[in-house]
Design an enzyme around this catalytic site. Structure first.
Site, PDB file in Angstrom:
ATOM      1  N   ARG A 240      36.653  54.098  44.509  1.00  0.00           N
ATOM      2  CA  ARG A 240      37.600  53.264  45.243  1.00  0.00           C
ATOM      3  C   ARG A 240      37.213  53.267  46.705  1.00  0.00           C
ATOM      4  NH1 ARG A 240      39.084  51.211  41.521  1.00  0.00           N
ATOM      5  NH2 ARG A 240      41.136  50.909  40.633  1.00  0.00           N
ATOM      6  N   GLU A 269      39.061  46.209  51.115  1.00  0.00           N
ATOM      7  CA  GLU A 269      38.433  45.065  50.450  1.00  0.00           C
ATOM      8  C   GLU A 269      39.490  43.981  50.161  1.00  0.00           C
ATOM      9  OE1 GLU A 269      36.899  47.444  47.147  1.00  0.00           O
ATOM     10  OE2 GLU A 269      38.310  46.445  45.801  1.00  0.00           O
ATOM     11  N   HIS A 287      33.197  44.777  43.979  1.00  0.00           N
ATOM     12  CA  HIS A 287      34.084  45.477  43.036  1.00  0.00           C
ATOM     13  C   HIS A 287      33.978  44.885  41.623  1.00  0.00           C
ATOM     14  CE1 HIS A 287      38.029  47.984  42.812  1.00  0.00           C
ATOM     15  NE2 HIS A 287      37.338  48.061  41.686  1.00  0.00           N
TER      16      HIS A 287
HETATM   17  C1  DGY Z   1      39.303  50.027  37.653  1.00  0.00           C
HETATM   18  O1  DGY Z   1      39.511  49.849  36.461  1.00  0.00           O
HETATM   19  O2  DGY Z   1      39.902  50.867  38.309  1.00  0.00           O
HETATM   20  C2  DGY Z   1      38.306  49.134  38.283  1.00  0.00           C
HETATM   21  O3  DGY Z   1      38.014  49.518  39.570  1.00  0.00           O
HETATM   22  C3  DGY Z   1      38.842  47.733  38.238  1.00  0.00           C
HETATM   23  O4  DGY Z   1      37.855  46.902  37.860  1.00  0.00           O
END
Ligand code: DGY
Length: 342
Positions: A240, A269, A287
């Site tokens: 993240r 983002e 992402h």
């Molecule tokens: C998640 O599943 O947490 C991913 O980052 C989203 O695509």
């Protein structure tokens, strides 16, 4: 006949997968992907019994204050830092994620970034497209070897483990650091050794981040941590934004204190720190680590299963398989089970 639960889906997904809800629920999907203001989100949540949402929908006490009928929020992601679990639990609203179905796709993408950053794929492609390729030079575009080096993984959940398994093919030593040590059998299967965080930072040639964003993990990689890493190391973030201090990372990359990075996630983002955008030794993606057709369909199916379960249908009736806040089970109102209305 009791009114059927209303399900709001915040973005276009897969109608054939959502169709499994239809015998039991009224389903309304947004026709286009967009960012909702807090007020728009609150209005939509006030008008449904279940919400299938994604990372752009940040749901906390304010957004659910008027959501009198809302019973479940099913997140289309494994990470759930967009959901305030305490607020949802206090309101008796179940929250679920899509753990597991995306492990392999995310692990593949972590390797794509690792290899791409090590071999300068992004910069080389930009250079070629710009028409600079006039002759092939023996010492141009030299990258780093991966085989036989040390892979470090920070956050050794199921995604971290899937990343580790792939390292066997590259003959790498694998180190990991995690809140809790893995069972020996899992360590053996992943060919991975637990170390403390400082050893992980010091010894990794490639450091991949696969840990959730929580108040405790915010800036888990900041200036101090970057200073402990090898100057020849490569950092990969598929976790993240916010786990890394992007300004500190950009400074380390610019000043040659870190060789390269591959980043799929960013602080704030979809904006990307201008200093990162200015650098050639960072490979950037928007992402997309879980973005394959099969995985996005599977994520939708998991959200559907969780909603059906919470409304008392299917093999997990009453207990959604990906429940994040089991505390709501005790307090759950008894929902009238809906019979199919075909
Ligand atoms: C998640 O599943 O947490 C991913 O980052 C989203 O695509």
């Amino acid at each position: 006949m009791t009114e059927r639960p209303r399900v709001w889906v915040s973005r276009p997904t897969y109608p054939d997968v959502l169709a499994r809800l239809q015998p039991y629920c009224e389903v309304g999907s947004e026709p286009a992907e967009r960012k909702f203001s807090a007020a728009e989100l609150a209005a939509r949540l006030a008008d449904c019994d279940a919400a299938i949402v994604g990372l752009k929908e940040r749901i906390g006490a304010a957004e659910i204050a008027g959501a009198r009928r809302l019973r479940i929020v099913a997140n289309l992601a494994v990470g759930h830092d967009n959901l305030d679990l305490a607020a949802l639990s206090a309101a008796g609203i179940a929250a679920t994620n899509t753990a597991d179905v995306l492990n392999e796709s995310v692990a593949d993408f972590a390797w794509a970034l690792l290899l791409g950053a090590a071999r300068r794929v992004g910069a080389a492609e930009r250079w070629l497209r710009a028409g600079h390729w006039q002759s092939t030079e023996f010492k141009a575009w030299l990258g780093m070897d991966v085989r036989g080096r040390t892979l470090g993984i920070l956050g050794m959940g199921r995604i971290g483990q899937a990343i580790a398994r792939r390292a066997r093919g590259f003959g790498m030593d694998v180190l990991y650091h995690n809140r809790t040590r893995l069972p020996v059998a899992v360590e053996h299967e992943c060919n991975a050794r637990a170390v403390d965080k400082s050893a992980l930072l010091r010894d990794s040639d490639f450091l991949v981040l696969a840990l959730p964003l929580t108040p405790q993990t915010r800036h888990a990689i900041g200036a101090a941590e970057l200073a402990c890493m090898k100057a020849q190391a490569v950092l990969v973030n598929v976790a993240r934004g916010g786990v890394v201090d992007d300004a500190a990372l950009a400074a380390a990359l610019r000043e040659g204190r870190l060789a390269a990075a591959g980043l799929d996630v960013f602080e704030g983002e979809p904006r990307v720190h201008a200093d990162l955008l200015a650098l050639d030794n960072v490979l950037l993606s928007p992402h997309i680590a879980s973005a394959t057709i099969g995985t996005r369909r599977a994520m939708t199916a998991v959200a559907v299963d969780n909603v059906l379960a919470w409304f008392g249908h299917g093999p997990h009736a009453g207990r959604p398989p990906n429940l994040l806040n089991p505390v709501v089970l005790a307090a759950a109102a008894t929902f009238p089970h809906q019979e199919p209305t075909r």
